[in-house]
Design an enzyme around this catalytic site. Structure first.
Site, PDB file in Angstrom:
ATOM      1  N   ARG A  59      13.423  52.561  86.541  1.00  0.00           N
ATOM      2  CA  ARG A  59      14.789  52.266  86.993  1.00  0.00           C
ATOM      3  C   ARG A  59      15.808  53.205  86.349  1.00  0.00           C
ATOM      4  O   ARG A  59      16.854  53.494  86.916  1.00  0.00           O
ATOM      5  CB  ARG A  59      15.122  50.803  86.724  1.00  0.00           C
ATOM      6  N   GLU A  96       6.533  42.835  72.618  1.00  0.00           N
ATOM      7  CA  GLU A  96       6.287  41.506  72.066  1.00  0.00           C
ATOM      8  C   GLU A  96       4.967  41.502  71.291  1.00  0.00           C
ATOM      9  O   GLU A  96       4.870  40.958  70.203  1.00  0.00           O
ATOM     10  CB  GLU A  96       6.250  40.506  73.216  1.00  0.00           C
TER      11      GLU A  96
END
Ligand code: AMP
Length: 171
Positions: A59, A96
């Site tokens: 993006r 994460e």
């Protein structure tokens, strides 16, 4: 005039449970909202004499390419490892679980270049700080970090202290 937030679609539990994914494709497909987003980011950094915009796949390419054109400067693609064909330099960032990294071509940034880093969403700030590190390692100066939106509850801004962080929308 429609609020830009009306062009952001929330997708709950994607790509995994507990995440509300901010889908920017409605904003991109409307010529009015896409132009307004790019024009507003360009206006904020218009006086910074930006030499290069840096964005990461995927993006960051869409927003960064349009923003570079509007600012009248060049664009640098940051990519996942192994995608760029020439000599690269890389920076790691935390996920994460574990780490990932981004690469740019070693000759993409000339010493002293004024670089604007761009992405769609500021979440924890991990990827943006990796991009800033790449710019600085190659001798460039980060003149700002631009986002369409920031997720304020994740405090990504704290991680980017010292930089001119600008986002069009806050959640
Ligand atoms: P960060 O945690 O700031 O390093 O964000 C990691 C990357 O994931 C950024 O490129 C964001 O565009 C993307 N991202 C993180 N959270 C979201 C979300 N809720 N919706 C859409 N994209 C996200």
């Amino acid at each position: 005039m429609q609020d830009l937030k009306e062009f952001i679609r929330d997708i709950p539990d994607w790509p995994k449970e507990g995440i509300i994914f901010k889908d920017i494709t409605p904003l991109l497909k409307s010529r009015e909202s896409f132009a307004r987003a790019i024009d507003t980011l360009a206006a904020h950094f218009g006086d910074e004499n930006v030499d290069l915009v840096l964005g990461a796949e995927a993006r960051g390419f869409i927003i960064g390419g349009a923003l570079a054109y509007k600012l009248g400067c060049g664009f640098i693609p940051a990519r996942k490892p192994g995608k760029l064909p020439w000599e690269t330099t890389s920076a790691e960032y935390e996920l994460e679980y574990g780490t990932d990294s981004l690469e740019v071509h070693k000759d993409s940034i000339f010493p002293g270049a004024r670089v604007l880093v761009v992405d769609d969403v500021l979440a924890t700030g991990g990827t943006a700080s990796a991009k800033a590190k790449l710019v600085e390692e190659l001798g460039g100066k980060v003149v700002g970090i631009a986002f369409l939106m920031e997720l304020t509850f994740l405090a990504g801004r704290d991680r980017l202290a010292g930089y001119d962080v600008y986002s069009l929308m806050s959640y």
